[in-house]
Design an enzyme around this catalytic site. Structure first.
Site, PDB file in Angstrom:
ATOM      1  N   ASP A   1      28.431 -23.625  -3.325  1.00 40.87           N
ATOM      2  CA  ASP A   1      27.441 -23.621  -4.410  1.00 40.87           C
ATOM      3  C   ASP A   1      28.159 -23.470  -5.752  1.00 40.87           C
ATOM      4  O   ASP A   1      29.094 -22.678  -5.894  1.00 40.87           O
ATOM      5  CB  ASP A   1      26.445 -22.474  -4.199  1.00 40.87           C
TER       6      ASP A   1
ATOM      7  N   GLN B   1      12.476 -23.025  -4.524  1.00 42.80           N
ATOM      8  CA  GLN B   1      13.257 -24.268  -4.396  1.00 42.80           C
ATOM      9  C   GLN B   1      13.325 -24.979  -5.748  1.00 42.80           C
ATOM     10  O   GLN B   1      12.287 -25.279  -6.351  1.00 42.80           O
ATOM     11  CB  GLN B   1      12.642 -25.197  -3.342  1.00 42.80           C
TER      12      GLN B   1
ATOM     13  N   HIS C   1      17.983 -27.819   1.703  1.00 38.74           N
ATOM     14  CA  HIS C   1      19.311 -27.212   1.827  1.00 38.74           C
ATOM     15  C   HIS C   1      19.193 -25.797   2.350  1.00 38.74           C
ATOM     16  O   HIS C   1      18.336 -25.036   1.928  1.00 38.74           O
ATOM     17  CB  HIS C   1      20.058 -27.228   0.489  1.00 38.74           C
TER      18      HIS C   1
END
Ligand code: 5GP
Ligand code: ZN
Length: 135
Positions: free
Chosen positions: A30, A93, A99
Site C-alpha cells: 500500500d 471503500q 481489494h
C-alpha cells in the site's frame, strides 16, 4: 478499458511494489501504509465487491490472500495480522476495485482489533435482530 487506479496498476501504467502475482491476482504494498508491510491483494478482473465474484474466483482469491500472508510471515515475521476489506463507501471503500487489506501486526504497535472500526450497535436488542432473520 477500465480507468480505475488498480486496473492501471495491473496494466503497469502505474508502478507498484509487487510482492505476489499469479494469473488471477496481484498483491502490492500500500502506498500509504497503516502497518509495516501493509499489503493489498486484488483480483485482476475489475469487480467492485465480493458479490460479483464467482464461487471459484472467491476461493482462488482467498487462497491467494493466505499465500501472501505466508510470504509476509516469512519476510517480516509479524506477531499477528488483521485481514479484511472495506465494502462500499459506507464501509470505508475508496478505490472501487475489490481489494483485501493485509495489516501485519507487531506486539506493541499501538493498533486495535477489528472491534475498533465501529462502536454503534443501534437501538434494537440482539434478540430483536435475531428475530428478523427468522422471518
Ligand atoms: P480503501 O479505502 O479503498 O479500502 O483503500 C484503498 C487503498 O489503496 C488505500 O490504503 C490506499 O493507500 C491504497 N492506494 C490507493 N492508490 C494507490 C496506488 O496508486 N498505489 C498503491 N500502492 N496503493 C494505493
Ligand atoms: Zn479496476
Amino acid at each position: 478499458m477500465e480507468t480505475c487506479i488498480f486496473c492501471k496498476i495491473i496494466r503497469e501504467e502505474i508502478p507498484c511494489h509487487k510482492i505476489y502475482e499469479d494469473k488471477d491476482s496481484l498483491a502490492f504494498l500500500d502506498i500509504k501504509p497503516h502497518a509495516l508491510g501493509h499489503t493489498v491483494v486484488i483480483p485482476k478482473n475489475h469487480v467492485e465487491t465480493v458479490f460479483e465474484l464467482s464461487e471459484w474466483e472467491a476461493q482462488e482469491l482467498m487462497i491467494d490472500v493466505i499465500t501472501v500472508m505466508n510470504r509476509i510471515k516469512t519476510v517480516l515475521a509479524p506477531d499477528g495480522f488483521n485481514v479484511g476489506w472495506n465494502h462500499h463507501p459506507a464501509g470505508g471503500q475508496v478505490v472501487p476495485h475489490l481489494h483485501f487489506h493485509i495489516f501485519p501486526r507487531y506486539e506493541g504497535d499501538g493498533g486495535g482489533s477489528m472491534h475498533s472500526i465501529i462502536k454503534s450497535p443501534g437501538e434494537k436488542s440482539v434478540t430483536e435482530i435475531a428475530a428478523l432473520f427468522q422471518k
